[in-house]
Design a protein around this motif. Sequence first.
Motif, PDB file in Angstrom:
ATOM      1  N   ASN A 166      12.591   8.262  -9.294  1.00  0.00           N
ATOM      2  CA  ASN A 166      14.018   8.548  -9.405  1.00  0.00           C
ATOM      3  C   ASN A 166      14.410   8.805 -10.857  1.00  0.00           C
ATOM      4  O   ASN A 166      15.232   9.691 -11.148  1.00  0.00           O
ATOM      5  N   ALA A 167      13.826   8.040 -11.776  1.00  0.00           N
ATOM      6  CA  ALA A 167      14.120   8.229 -13.197  1.00  0.00           C
ATOM      7  C   ALA A 167      13.697   9.622 -13.664  1.00  0.00           C
ATOM      8  O   ALA A 167      14.428  10.288 -14.410  1.00  0.00           O
ATOM      9  N   LEU A 168      12.520  10.072 -13.234  1.00  0.00           N
ATOM     10  CA  LEU A 168      12.063  11.416 -13.602  1.00  0.00           C
ATOM     11  C   LEU A 168      13.027  12.479 -13.067  1.00  0.00           C
ATOM     12  O   LEU A 168      13.323  13.463 -13.759  1.00  0.00           O
ATOM     13  N   PHE A 169      13.486  12.285 -11.847  1.00  0.00           N
ATOM     14  CA  PHE A 169      14.443  13.219 -11.252  1.00  0.00           C
ATOM     15  C   PHE A 169      15.710  13.313 -12.107  1.00  0.00           C
ATOM     16  O   PHE A 169      16.158  14.406 -12.474  1.00  0.00           O
ATOM     17  N   ASP A 192       0.805  -1.225   0.000  1.00  0.00           N
ATOM     18  CA  ASP A 192       0.000   0.000   0.000  1.00  0.00           C
ATOM     19  C   ASP A 192       0.837   1.274   0.000  1.00  0.00           C
ATOM     20  O   ASP A 192       0.316   2.377  -0.127  1.00  0.00           O
ATOM     21  N   SER A 193       2.141   1.141   0.196  1.00  0.00           N
ATOM     22  CA  SER A 193       3.051   2.289   0.213  1.00  0.00           C
ATOM     23  C   SER A 193       4.417   1.807  -0.247  1.00  0.00           C
ATOM     24  O   SER A 193       4.563   0.661  -0.689  1.00  0.00           O
ATOM     25  N   PHE A 194       5.416   2.678  -0.173  1.00  0.00           N
ATOM     26  CA  PHE A 194       6.757   2.318  -0.629  1.00  0.00           C
ATOM     27  C   PHE A 194       7.762   2.460   0.512  1.00  0.00           C
ATOM     28  O   PHE A 194       7.573   3.271   1.419  1.00  0.00           O
ATOM     29  N   ILE A 195       8.806   1.662   0.436  1.00  0.00           N
ATOM     30  CA  ILE A 195       9.965   1.809   1.318  1.00  0.00           C
ATOM     31  C   ILE A 195      11.129   2.204   0.413  1.00  0.00           C
ATOM     32  O   ILE A 195      11.636   1.398  -0.355  1.00  0.00           O
ATOM     33  N   GLY A 196      11.546   3.441   0.493  1.00  0.00           N
ATOM     34  CA  GLY A 196      12.546   3.947  -0.437  1.00  0.00           C
ATOM     35  C   GLY A 196      11.871   4.553  -1.661  1.00  0.00           C
ATOM     36  O   GLY A 196      10.706   4.264  -1.961  1.00  0.00           O
ATOM     37  N   VAL A 237      24.384  11.011  -7.903  1.00  0.00           N
ATOM     38  CA  VAL A 237      24.395   9.577  -8.201  1.00  0.00           C
ATOM     39  C   VAL A 237      24.340   8.760  -6.912  1.00  0.00           C
ATOM     40  O   VAL A 237      23.515   7.844  -6.760  1.00  0.00           O
ATOM     41  N   LEU A 238      25.216   9.088  -5.972  1.00  0.00           N
ATOM     42  CA  LEU A 238      25.277   8.336  -4.720  1.00  0.00           C
ATOM     43  C   LEU A 238      24.016   8.550  -3.881  1.00  0.00           C
ATOM     44  O   LEU A 238      23.489   7.604  -3.278  1.00  0.00           O
ATOM     45  N   GLY A 239      23.523   9.799  -3.868  1.00  0.00           N
ATOM     46  CA  GLY A 239      22.290  10.090  -3.146  1.00  0.00           C
ATOM     47  C   GLY A 239      21.106   9.346  -3.735  1.00  0.00           C
ATOM     48  O   GLY A 239      20.222   8.871  -3.017  1.00  0.00           O
ATOM     49  N   SER A 240      21.101   9.239  -5.052  1.00  0.00           N
ATOM     50  CA  SER A 240      20.031   8.525  -5.750  1.00  0.00           C
ATOM     51  C   SER A 240      20.022   7.047  -5.363  1.00  0.00           C
ATOM     52  O   SER A 240      18.974   6.485  -5.035  1.00  0.00           O
ATOM     53  N   ALA A 241      21.196   6.416  -5.415  1.00  0.00           N
ATOM     54  CA  ALA A 241      21.290   4.995  -5.063  1.00  0.00           C
ATOM     55  C   ALA A 241      20.885   4.760  -3.612  1.00  0.00           C
ATOM     56  O   ALA A 241      20.271   3.736  -3.286  1.00  0.00           O
ATOM     57  N   TYR A 242      21.209   5.726  -2.754  1.00  0.00           N
ATOM     58  CA  TYR A 242      20.848   5.588  -1.330  1.00  0.00           C
ATOM     59  C   TYR A 242      19.344   5.712  -1.120  1.00  0.00           C
ATOM     60  O   TYR A 242      18.729   4.855  -0.475  1.00  0.00           O
ATOM     61  N   ILE A 243      18.741   6.774  -1.651  1.00  0.00           N
ATOM     62  CA  ILE A 243      17.321   7.036  -1.381  1.00  0.00           C
ATOM     63  C   ILE A 243      16.432   5.965  -2.017  1.00  0.00           C
ATOM     64  O   ILE A 243      15.323   5.704  -1.534  1.00  0.00           O
ATOM     65  N   LEU A 244      16.902   5.329  -3.088  1.00  0.00           N
ATOM     66  CA  LEU A 244      16.146   4.227  -3.690  1.00  0.00           C
ATOM     67  C   LEU A 244      15.978   3.072  -2.711  1.00  0.00           C
ATOM     68  O   LEU A 244      14.945   2.380  -2.714  1.00  0.00           O
ATOM     69  N   ASN A 245      16.980   2.857  -1.872  1.00  0.00           N
ATOM     70  CA  ASN A 245      17.000   1.691  -0.994  1.00  0.00           C
ATOM     71  C   ASN A 245      16.933   2.030   0.486  1.00  0.00           C
ATOM     72  O   ASN A 245      17.080   1.141   1.329  1.00  0.00           O
TER      73      ASN A 245
END
Length: 237
Positions: free
Chosen positions: A135-138, A125-129, A168-176
């Motif tokens: 992220n792709a749109l960003f 019902d929601s997301f974790i990360g 790049v590093l912030g993106s990989a972090y916030i995804l997970n």
Amino acid sequence: MTIKKHIPNLITLLNLFSGCIALVFATQSNFEFAFYFVCLGIFFDFFDGFFARMFKVSGPLGLQLDSLADMVTSGVVPGYVMFSMLSNSQNEMTANPLFAYLGFIVTLGSCYRLAKFNIDTRQTDSFIGLPTPANALFILSLPLVLQSSSSLLTLEILTNQWVLLSIVLGSAYILNAEIPLFSLKLKKFNLKDNLVQIIFLLFSFLLVLFFHFAGIPLLILFYVLLSVVNNQWVKKK
């Protein structure tokens, strides 16, 4: 029934096809059309699940196809865009040809996030990360902001290799990251249960209306911030 069974998977494959076209445009440095086809892929990504639920044909094949399609549209394409931006940011006197390949850390982070999503029962019902489409749109909006802006400060920021590497590093972090983020799916048709989603959609519309491409990274940041604030509010209640 047989035709209905294949409609969601066909829509998923259209997501993948859109991602392939976006990748071709990205390799030609046509980032605007790459952005539009990623948006089209995300559109298909939203509706494959919608039709799977409507026709009651959800299954493991659709789940795997969805992640594989997202891997291209929302994983490989933004990774290549960061590779391209890092390639163009380097000083000719000090450039390391291997440095730009760090842009594909976005792709690796997206792959890990998609694999986790498939086995994480908490994300119904929601997301974790941060979801990979957001992220792709960003990422895809960054070269468009760079091309459309006349600000020297924007130029300096988005052509600085260390700023780009931080993204790049912030993106990989916030995804997970273990950060709960709200979903845009409307469960009940009333204001109280959908207040956060409505606030986000209205604010997103205003950001894109007034700031155009520059509004897209702002709305993704706002999405994360609003989720954090909402999480704190729910805990207090």
